[in-house]
Design a protein around this motif. Structure first.
Motif, PDB file in Angstrom:
ATOM      1  N   ASN A  98      39.335  41.377  45.142  1.00 20.41           N
ATOM      2  CA  ASN A  98      37.985  41.541  45.694  1.00 20.41           C
ATOM      3  C   ASN A  98      37.527  40.251  46.360  1.00 20.41           C
ATOM      4  OD1 ASN A  98      37.336  44.265  44.994  1.00 20.41           O
ATOM      5  ND2 ASN A  98      37.328  43.614  42.859  1.00 20.41           N
ATOM      6  N   SER A 255      37.281  41.859  50.336  1.00 14.70           N
ATOM      7  CA  SER A 255      38.650  42.370  50.291  1.00 14.70           C
ATOM      8  C   SER A 255      39.642  41.301  50.724  1.00 14.70           C
ATOM      9  CB  SER A 255      38.792  43.595  51.199  1.00 14.70           C
ATOM     10  OG  SER A 255      40.127  44.067  51.201  1.00 14.70           O
ATOM     11  N   MET A 279      39.585  46.894  43.047  1.00 13.69           N
ATOM     12  CA  MET A 279      38.860  47.095  44.299  1.00 13.69           C
ATOM     13  C   MET A 279      38.462  48.570  44.457  1.00 13.69           C
ATOM     14  SD  MET A 279      40.114  46.452  48.248  1.00 13.69           S
ATOM     15  CE  MET A 279      40.735  44.811  47.894  1.00 13.69           C
ATOM     16  N   HIS A 283      36.763  50.808  49.679  1.00  9.28           N
ATOM     17  CA  HIS A 283      37.068  49.489  50.230  1.00  9.28           C
ATOM     18  C   HIS A 283      38.561  49.365  50.525  1.00  9.28           C
ATOM     19  CE1 HIS A 283      33.282  47.089  48.860  1.00  9.28           C
ATOM     20  NE2 HIS A 283      32.987  48.367  49.064  1.00  9.28           N
ATOM     21  N   GLN A 284      39.372  49.965  49.673  1.00 10.71           N
ATOM     22  CA  GLN A 284      40.808  49.911  49.907  1.00 10.71           C
ATOM     23  C   GLN A 284      41.191  50.624  51.203  1.00 10.71           C
ATOM     24  OE1 GLN A 284      43.577  50.397  46.588  1.00 10.71           O
ATOM     25  NE2 GLN A 284      41.847  50.423  45.159  1.00 10.71           N
ATOM     26  N   SER A 287      40.244  48.581  54.082  1.00 13.12           N
ATOM     27  CA  SER A 287      41.158  47.446  54.187  1.00 13.12           C
ATOM     28  C   SER A 287      42.467  47.853  54.855  1.00 13.12           C
ATOM     29  CB  SER A 287      41.441  46.866  52.797  1.00 13.12           C
ATOM     30  OG  SER A 287      40.242  46.457  52.176  1.00 13.12           O
TER      31      SER A 287
END
Length: 398
Positions: A98, A255, A279, A283-284, A287
């Motif tokens: 994170n 991230s 995470m 958000h992953q 990313s």
């Protein structure tokens, strides 16, 4: 309470707020902050769109190790960016985090073995203050390596004696450097890897500014790249930290990733399992979109190049400037004390800069950040140019 908490020093921005206390800046001009390294360029739409498209994943717990597709995207990016091909194992050599701030701090807690005398954690000076706090709360002693103009703004590792290397358990390396923008060359990285094997310590290479370089034909080398090139293909004792905050203008996404030595990564994974810092799934997915795209990164570099050129033109002859190899900071020497210049710039021109001494520690009577200021060229181009004009005006009155 943990008594080591009392050893932590005030963060640079707390000291800056105290420095400005009681000053009344002119009200006829807007405030311009060049003090905080927070990117202001727009976050790419492909990142925000991926984030929104996966908000339905809020109903599920993320895992500490992260989605296989994210680790694969990171391994692919490492392979392409650092000429590693398919040698990075996404299953055992990559771990999403994170943001690298929390990872750089947590890494020392997992890496340092408490011994007597206290182990050493080596770090550049000036430095990102997280390194120091991480060392102190891991029960280690910070060892500051001066980065001066005479050493090319990198530590002179040849000046470190064998006894210091023997006590070292962890070396924080920052390349490209914050605040100097200096880049460690391949020969230096190779020598550090040899030292890590000779003296049994781990290198934590903070490479968060690696994608913000001025010469499009000369990207900064990375620790894993050099490790593979010198015959250390399993990245033994080498761990790198990368982030989307600077590369993709996504500091709010929090991230990044850690990659390298599989044995070290596995132990760090164990620590993080208890740490509870997985995470979020949306958000992953955002990313993944960011690591899979380079177009927005090239556009980002072009914006910074434009700002460096414009600001350097305005300040030419007023401050001794040299453009950094990478990053988005200027690190000029000042004609008066760095704290006094910072106070005057705020009080007279409503511009906030960060005194260099706030980013450094005094060792043997010398603080390598004294008589320097850090200028973060993160604001829009017109604001950076306006700030440069105000700085020049203030300097002319000295």
């Amino acid at each position: 309470m943990n008594p080591d908490l009392d050893r932590l020093q005030s963060y640079p921005f707390q000291r800056l707020a105290a420095l400005k206390q009681g000053l009344e800046p002119p009200v006829d001009r807007d405030h311009i902050a060049l003090s905080i390294g927070e990117p202001k360029h727009p976050t790419p739409s492909l990142v925000s769109e991926a984030l929104i498209a996966h908000l339905h994943r809020l109903s599920g717990y993320p895992t500490t190790r992260g989605l296989p597709t994210l680790r694969e995207a990171i391994a692919d990016w490492l392979g392409q960016r650092f000429a590693l091909g398919a040698t990075v194992d996404p299953e055992h050599q990559v771990l999403p985090v994170n943001g690298t701030r929390e990872a750089l701090f947590a890494f020392a807690q997992a890496c340092v073995k408490r011994t007597t005398p206290a182990p050493l954690v080596l770090m550049p000076n000036p430095f990102y203050q997280i390194y120091e706090g991480a060392a102190l709360l891991a029960g280690a002693e910070p060892c500051y390596l001066p980065c001066t103009a005479e050493t090319g703004f990198l530590p002179d590792f040849s000046a470190v004696d064998a006894a210091t290397w023997e006590r070292c358990q962890l070396l924080y390396l920052c390349s490209p450097g914050n605040p100097t923008g200096a880049v460690a060359d391949r020969e230096t990285l190779a020598e550090l890897i040899a030292l890590a094997h000779r003296h049994d310590f781990v290198i934590a290479s903070d490479e968060c500014y690696s994608e913000l370089y001025l010469d499009e034909q000369a990207p900064p080398p990375g620790l894993l790249e050099v490790s593979a090139a010198i015959g250390n293909p399993d990245f033994s004792r080498c761990v790198v930290f990368h982030s989307l905050s600077k590369r993709s203008n996504a500091p709010g996404l929090r991230s990044g990733f850690v990659a390298g030595d599989a044995e070290v990564i596995e132990r760090f994974f164990l620590y993080r399992t208890y740490h509870g810092c997985a995470m979020p799934l949306h958000h992953q997915h955002a990313s993944i979109a960011a690591w899979r795209d380079e177009t927005h990164v090239r556009e980002n570099r072009a914006r910074y190049r434009e700002k460096f050129a414009a600001v350097a033109e305005v300040l030419d002859g007023a401050l001794p400037l040299s453009l950094p190899e990478a990053g988005f900071y200027l690190w000029p020497e000042t004609p008066i004390s760095d704290t006094e210049l910072a106070r005057r710039l705020y009080a007279e021109e409503h511009v906030t800069v960060l005194p260099g001494s706030f980013l450094s520690r005094t060792v043997d009577g010398h603080n390598p950040g004294e008589r320097r200021i850090r200028l973060a060229l993160v604001a829009p181009l017109n604001e950076c140019v306006d700030a440069a004009r105000r700085i020049r005006r203030c300097l002319a009155r000295l």
